[in-house]
Design an enzyme around this catalytic site. Structure first.
Site, mmCIF file in Angstrom:
data_model
loop_
_atom_site.group_PDB
_atom_site.id
_atom_site.type_symbol
_atom_site.label_atom_id
_atom_site.label_comp_id
_atom_site.label_asym_id
_atom_site.label_seq_id
_atom_site.Cartn_x
_atom_site.Cartn_y
_atom_site.Cartn_z
ATOM 1 N N HIS A 1 0.832 5.309 1.425
ATOM 2 C CA HIS A 1 0.055 6.220 2.070
ATOM 3 C C HIS A 1 -0.070 7.638 1.436
ATOM 4 C CE1 HIS A 1 0.056 3.928 6.003
ATOM 5 N NE2 HIS A 1 1.059 3.443 5.456
ATOM 6 N N HIS B 1 0.766 -1.282 0.007
ATOM 7 C CA HIS B 1 -0.075 0.123 0.156
ATOM 8 C C HIS B 1 0.948 1.198 -0.008
ATOM 9 C CE1 HIS B 1 0.503 -1.075 4.271
ATOM 10 N NE2 HIS B 1 0.817 -0.012 4.432
HETATM 11 P P1 AMP Z 1 1.775 0.533 7.460
HETATM 12 O O1 AMP Z 1 2.385 0.623 8.671
HETATM 13 O O2 AMP Z 1 2.404 1.196 6.340
HETATM 14 O O3 AMP Z 1 1.613 -0.965 6.981
HETATM 15 O O4 AMP Z 1 0.484 0.999 7.515
HETATM 16 C C1 AMP Z 1 -0.845 0.300 7.925
HETATM 17 C C2 AMP Z 1 -1.962 1.284 7.878
HETATM 18 O O5 AMP Z 1 -3.170 0.728 7.917
HETATM 19 C C3 AMP Z 1 -2.012 1.939 9.366
HETATM 20 O O6 AMP Z 1 -1.627 3.379 9.115
HETATM 21 C C4 AMP Z 1 -3.204 1.923 9.908
HETATM 22 O O7 AMP Z 1 -3.832 2.946 10.526
HETATM 23 C C5 AMP Z 1 -3.938 1.177 8.468
HETATM 24 N N1 AMP Z 1 -5.222 0.403 8.921
HETATM 25 C C6 AMP Z 1 -5.138 -0.713 9.505
HETATM 26 N N2 AMP Z 1 -6.501 -1.364 9.763
HETATM 27 C C7 AMP Z 1 -7.177 -0.544 8.777
HETATM 28 C C8 AMP Z 1 -8.498 -0.724 8.420
HETATM 29 N N3 AMP Z 1 -9.316 -1.650 8.772
HETATM 30 N N4 AMP Z 1 -9.046 0.492 7.555
HETATM 31 C C9 AMP Z 1 -8.031 1.754 7.270
HETATM 32 N N5 AMP Z 1 -6.963 1.441 7.535
HETATM 33 C C10 AMP Z 1 -6.404 0.767 8.148
#
Ligand code: AMP
Ligand code: ZN
Length: 141
Positions: free
Chosen positions: A101, A99
């Site tokens: 951001h 993903h």
């Molecule tokens: P990363 O640390 O780059 O893997 O980011 C994962 C992101 O996913 C974090 O910023 C979380 O807040 C986000 N996240 C986790 N679960 C969900 C969800 N169900 N819906 C939206 N965002 C999520």
């Protein structure tokens, strides 16, 4: 992947605040909203990290990013926008479905720091050439 929360969001098993969707890509709001409009853009194909991502999936993913960034810009008028992608837990990755951001930036205290400590003094031009050459020779396209 059955135990992946982002695959569950794609499949509709988990809710999300959807920003954009086409056949290959989904964009939805990050629950944490580091800043207003903080959006995640993901390929529908389950890939864990940049190291697994194939070129076609990357192409389809990045193709929609400028339009989403412009939409955030026109709606919320941020002063800037960071695109961040964590690969591996050491780099801060928590969800192992690739993903990006998209984090709009509003002010100095908006909850994100992107300043890096430079080690430029440790590398001369010859070092840089050797490092670049090693990477160049390993690139497989
Ligand atoms: P990363 O640390 O780059 O893997 O980011 C994962 C992101 O996913 C974090 O910023 C979380 O807040 C986000 N996240 C986790 N679960 C969900 C969800 N169900 N819906 C939206 N965002 C999520
Ligand atoms: Zn997944």
């Amino acid at each position: 992947m059955s135990d992946c929360i982002f695959c569950k969001i794609i499949n509709g098993e988990l809710p999300s605040a959807k920003v954009f969707e086409n056949d290959d890509v989904l964009a939805f709001l990050d629950l944490s909203q580091v800043t207003k409009g903080h959006t995640l853009v993901i390929p529908k194909l389950h890939n864990e990290t940049i190291f697994d991502l194939d070129a076609d999936t990357a192409k389809k993913l990045f193709a929609v990013v400028p339009a989403i960034a412009r939409a955030i810009q026109s709606e919320f008028q941020p002063k800037g926008l960071n695109i961040i992608n964590n690969n591996g837990s050491f780099a801060g990755q928590e969800v192992f479905h690739y993903h990006l951001h998209l984090i709009p930036r509003y002010n100095e205290t908006d909850g994100i720091r992107t300043k890096y400590i430079s080690h430029q003094a440790d590398y001369d031009q010859e070092d840089l050439k050797q490092i670049a050459s090693a990477i160049n020779q390993a690139v497989q396209i």
